[in-house]
Write a protein that holds these residues in place. Sequence first.
Motif, short mmCIF file in Angstrom:
data_model
loop_
_atom_site.label_atom_id
_atom_site.label_comp_id
_atom_site.label_asym_id
_atom_site.label_seq_id
_atom_site.Cartn_x
_atom_site.Cartn_y
_atom_site.Cartn_z
N SER A 96 0.82 -1.20 0.00
CA SER A 96 0.00 0.00 0.00
C SER A 96 0.86 1.26 0.00
O SER A 96 0.44 2.28 -0.50
CB SER A 96 -0.96 -0.01 1.19
OG SER A 96 -0.28 0.33 2.36
N THR A 97 2.06 1.20 0.57
CA THR A 97 2.92 2.38 0.53
C THR A 97 3.37 2.68 -0.89
O THR A 97 3.48 3.84 -1.26
CB THR A 97 4.15 2.20 1.45
OG1 THR A 97 4.87 1.04 1.03
CG2 THR A 97 3.74 2.07 2.88
N THR A 98 3.59 1.67 -1.67
CA THR A 98 3.98 1.89 -3.06
C THR A 98 2.83 2.52 -3.83
O THR A 98 3.03 3.45 -4.62
CB THR A 98 4.37 0.55 -3.72
OG1 THR A 98 5.37 -0.08 -2.94
CG2 THR A 98 4.90 0.79 -5.10
N ALA A 99 1.62 2.05 -3.62
CA ALA A 99 0.46 2.64 -4.29
C ALA A 99 0.25 4.07 -3.83
O ALA A 99 -0.07 4.96 -4.64
CB ALA A 99 -0.78 1.80 -4.02
N LEU A 118 0.43 7.38 -6.17
CA LEU A 118 -0.64 8.36 -6.21
C LEU A 118 -0.13 9.76 -5.88
O LEU A 118 -0.58 10.75 -6.46
CB LEU A 118 -1.77 7.96 -5.26
CG LEU A 118 -2.68 6.84 -5.74
CD1 LEU A 118 -3.67 6.46 -4.64
CD2 LEU A 118 -3.41 7.26 -6.99
N GLN A 119 0.80 9.84 -4.95
CA GLN A 119 1.38 11.13 -4.59
C GLN A 119 2.16 11.72 -5.77
O GLN A 119 2.07 12.91 -6.06
CB GLN A 119 2.28 11.00 -3.36
CG GLN A 119 2.83 12.32 -2.86
CD GLN A 119 1.74 13.26 -2.39
OE1 GLN A 119 0.74 12.85 -1.82
NE2 GLN A 119 1.93 14.54 -2.65
N VAL A 120 2.93 10.87 -6.46
CA VAL A 120 3.68 11.32 -7.63
C VAL A 120 2.71 11.78 -8.72
O VAL A 120 2.92 12.82 -9.36
CB VAL A 120 4.61 10.20 -8.14
CG1 VAL A 120 5.17 10.54 -9.51
CG2 VAL A 120 5.73 9.95 -7.16
N LEU A 134 0.16 16.19 -11.78
CA LEU A 134 -1.04 16.89 -12.22
C LEU A 134 -1.05 18.34 -11.72
O LEU A 134 -1.49 19.25 -12.43
CB LEU A 134 -2.29 16.16 -11.76
CG LEU A 134 -2.56 14.82 -12.45
CD1 LEU A 134 -3.75 14.12 -11.81
CD2 LEU A 134 -2.78 15.01 -13.93
N ARG A 135 -0.57 18.55 -10.52
CA ARG A 135 -0.49 19.91 -9.98
C ARG A 135 0.49 20.76 -10.78
O ARG A 135 0.21 21.92 -11.10
CB ARG A 135 -0.06 19.84 -8.52
CG ARG A 135 -0.33 21.13 -7.78
CD ARG A 135 -0.02 21.00 -6.30
NE ARG A 135 0.95 22.03 -6.01
CZ ARG A 135 2.17 21.84 -5.55
NH1 ARG A 135 2.59 20.64 -5.25
NH2 ARG A 135 2.98 22.83 -5.34
N GLN A 136 1.63 20.17 -11.16
CA GLN A 136 2.60 20.90 -11.96
C GLN A 136 2.05 21.22 -13.35
O GLN A 136 2.28 22.31 -13.88
CB GLN A 136 3.90 20.12 -12.06
CG GLN A 136 4.68 20.08 -10.77
CD GLN A 136 5.93 19.22 -10.88
OE1 GLN A 136 6.18 18.58 -11.88
NE2 GLN A 136 6.71 19.21 -9.80
#
Length: 85
Positions: free
Chosen positions: A2-5, A9-11, A16-18
């Motif tokens: 789950s940390t990889t997912a 998602l954070q990346v 998307l923000r950039q």
Amino acid sequence: MSTTAEEELQVLYDDLRQIRIVNYVTLSCMAFLVYDILTNLDDEIPLIWRYYDNDEHISWRRRARRILVQTLFIFGRYFAPLCLM
């Protein structure tokens, strides 16, 4: 797992923000260029677009130099907004 997912998602969120920030900057540059073109159009028309009178006889060298200047000005002035579109 789950940390990889969560990291993926954070990346994705950061990317998307950039992209959104880049779109905002592009829009503001386009707005500034359009504003600049519209505010300087009254000076540009007599200097660039209507330079010669039909009654004048002008040497071909001077006319060729003027056409080169006009072409470079128009390309430099209007190529950036076309690229931003």
